[in-house]
Design a protein around this motif. Structure first.
Motif: not given
Length: 338
Positions: A73-89
């Motif tokens: 489940p952490e993958i879902v929150e991490l993908m959006f967290a990375i995009w919110a931070s302006g970084c690249v997944v």
């Protein structure tokens, strides 16, 4: 029905997909492990922006952040967290050998790797944060940040190939690419709703992960099997439990579903009985050529060819992907699958 609004022009961030889902369906279940609800949409957004805050504290905009894990489940929150931070997944297939993972990490220039406990042991020498560890949980105590507003052409996802003809290569997908894919998926391919579910039986680093954005935009729950992978009986049990299920499946996975002996029940479900109707969508196998036959003509008017690397490539041995969907049957594709 709600009208989905995606701004055209100006800054575009794929995080807006989760932003809208949280605003519209805040108290509804968003992430499930097996049959158990883990987070609502509002909780998922809160976790994502707090993780984004922790990422921003240690990494510059545009940093490549890798995820190497079984389906969790952490993958879902991490993908959006990375995009919110302006970084690249940079998702990495958990089935790869550690040596192949290391090559991807070096090629991408990843400055951080979020890895499951099992995979983390094989990534020595890289900056690894173990999912579920105290360090990871501490990130959720960070102050939330406002989502970044990147240029639409900014890189959002480095999608690495399987490397069948050499080393894996990273396909560069921008926020504009992925927003266009999301809208096209909903316009032409499937139409989930807040009463639908996406079951991640296939790796979330690949096709199943690409399905996340359109289903999140419509408020469809994200279901991760408790086994973290694909078990046919577990998958079918989840189809019965969750409403309107869809899933990215390869033909071999469909064969394993049929081999369970539950095909008669599945046939009834496919006709739409019960709360969740499950129908199979897919593409035919690539046509075999008899000796002396010419290769088929594609939609572009050119003859179709397979790539060869001295041996049969994995892509030539593996048929196109299929889907298990609640959206109903589609006319069978003709010729080679795109």
């Amino acid at each position: 029905r709600f009208r989905v609004v995606l701004t055209v022009g100006g800054a575009v961030n794929l995080f807006s997909v989760l932003d809208q889902a949280a605003a519209r369906f805040g108290d509804r279940g968003a992430v499930y492990v097996g049959t158990q609800q883990l987070h609502t949409w509002a909780q998922l957004r809160d976790r994502a922006v707090r993780l984004a805050g922790s990422i921003c504290a240690g990494h510059d905009t545009g940093a490549r952040i890798a995820i190497a894990s079984e389906n969790r489940p952490e993958i879902v929150e991490l993908m959006f967290a990375i995009w919110a931070s302006g970084c690249v997944v940079v998702p990495i297939n958990f089935k790869l050998h550690p040596r192949e993972m290391a090559q991807i990490l070096e090629d991408s220039g990843a400055s951080l790797v979020f890895a499951s406990p099992k995979i983390a042991t094989g990534l020595e020498g890289f900056p690894v944060e173990v999912l579920g560890s105290p360090g990871y949980e501490a990130r959720l105590d960070h102050s939330p940040v406002a989502p970044a507003n990147p240029d639409p052409a900014a890189l959002a996802w480095l999608f690495y190939t399987s490397g069948t003809t050499g080393r894996s290569k990273g396909a560069m997908l921008s926020h504009r690419n992925l927003i266009a894919m999301t809208v096209s998926h909903l316009a032409d391919f499937d139409s989930p709703s807040e009463d639908s579910s996406l079951i991640h039986g296939a790796p979330m680093s690949h096709g199943s992960g690409l399905y996340i954005a359109p289903y999140v935009l419509r408020g469809a729950r994200q279901v991760i099997p408790a086994s973290t992978g694909f078990d046919p009986d577990e998958f079918l049990d989840l189809c019965e439990h969750h409403p309107g299920t869809s899933c990215f499946l390869a033909p071999t996975m469909v064969q394993r579903l049929v081999a369970t002996g539950r095909a008669e029940h599945l046939g009834s479900a496919a006709r739409g009985r019960g709360a969740g109707a499950h129908r199979l969508r897919g593409c035919p196998r690539r046509p075999a050529l008899a000796p002396g036959r010419r290769r088929p003509i594609g939609r572009d008017g050119h003859r179709q060819h397979r790539r060869h690397s001295g041996r049969a490539s994995r892509s030539s041995r593996r048929p196109a992907a299929c889907r298990w969907s609640s959206a109903g049957p589609t006319p069978p594709a003709t010729g080679w699958c795109p």
